[in-house]
Design an enzyme around this catalytic site. Structure first.
Site, PDB file in Angstrom:
ATOM      1  N   ASP A   8       0.766  -1.384   0.047  1.00 17.85           N
ATOM      2  CA  ASP A   8       0.068  -0.003  -0.122  1.00 17.85           C
ATOM      3  C   ASP A   8       0.931   1.104   0.048  1.00 17.85           C
ATOM      4  OD1 ASP A   8      -2.355   1.683   0.127  1.00 17.85           O
ATOM      5  OD2 ASP A   8      -2.099   1.962   2.368  1.00 17.85           O
ATOM      6  N   GLU A  67      -1.153  -1.562  -5.002  1.00 22.15           N
ATOM      7  CA  GLU A  67      -2.356  -0.811  -5.290  1.00 22.15           C
ATOM      8  C   GLU A  67      -2.211   0.169  -6.131  1.00 22.15           C
ATOM      9  OE1 GLU A  67      -5.356  -0.005  -2.009  1.00 22.15           O
ATOM     10  OE2 GLU A  67      -5.055   2.099  -2.394  1.00 22.15           O
ATOM     11  N   ASP A 139      -2.268   0.994   7.422  1.00 17.55           N
ATOM     12  CA  ASP A 139      -1.595   0.712   6.304  1.00 17.55           C
ATOM     13  C   ASP A 139      -1.110  -0.725   5.897  1.00 17.55           C
ATOM     14  OD1 ASP A 139      -1.486   3.560   5.140  1.00 17.55           O
ATOM     15  OD2 ASP A 139      -0.704   3.923   7.223  1.00 17.55           O
TER      16      ASP A 139
END
Length: 173
Positions: A8, A67, A139
């Site tokens: 991420d 992502e 996160d």
């Protein structure tokens, strides 16, 4: 067996999550955050590259999932996020890994069942799916969710290929 490293990305905090996949079963390996010190963007990008490289060396993943950039309200933030992603992707490619990208909506849909899930729902489902004793940091949970999304996507593709194979064999008879 796959060992999936999910990322991420962020220019100040980059989450990572590593899971082991065997068939449809997932097992937690590691997770955490790469925290950038204050400094110029090039220095932070090097910290991301070095951090991801170190995680790859320590955990020996077989695949890398990250992502995708979403369009933020602030174009400057989107550019910084894109640069952070680039540093992580380069580390993966230098490490010899194939790179797979998933939108935030795909990740949430895969893990929670709705693309509009919030961070607490993602944390809860990551905890449940990986049988963790506590919710991972936000996160890190997002990164684990990216890894789970990749695993689920690959399982679906394998399943669809198997179904197509059965259909083709059935027609040949």
């Amino acid at each position: 067996m796959n060992i999936i490293l999910g990322i991420d990305p962020g220019s100040r905090l980059t989450g990572y999550g590593v899971i082991r996949q065997q068939g449809s079963k997932f097992e937690y390996v590691a997770s955490g955050c790469i925290r950038m010190t204050l400094g110029e963007m090039p220095d932070r990008l090097k910290q991301i590259f070095d951090g991801v490289s170190q995680i790859i060396e320590q955990t020996q993943p077989t695949v890398f999932a990250i992502e995708q950039v979403f369009m933020a309200r602030n174009p400057d933030s989107a550019l910084k996020l894109g640069q952070a992603r680039g540093a992580a992707i380069v580390a993966a490619k230098v490490g010899g890994l194939d790179v797979y990208e998933y939108s935030a909506r795909q990740v949430k849909q895969s893990v929670v069942g709705t693309g509009a899930a919030d961070k607490t729902q993602v944390q809860h489902m990551v905890r449940t799916l990986l049988k963790l004793q506590a919710n991972p940091q936000a996160d890190a949970a997002d990164a684990l969710a990216v890894a789970l999304c990749h695993g689920h996507t690959q399982q679906s593709l394998i399943s669809m290929a198997g179904q197509a194979s059965k259909t083709v064999r059935g027609r040949l008879r």
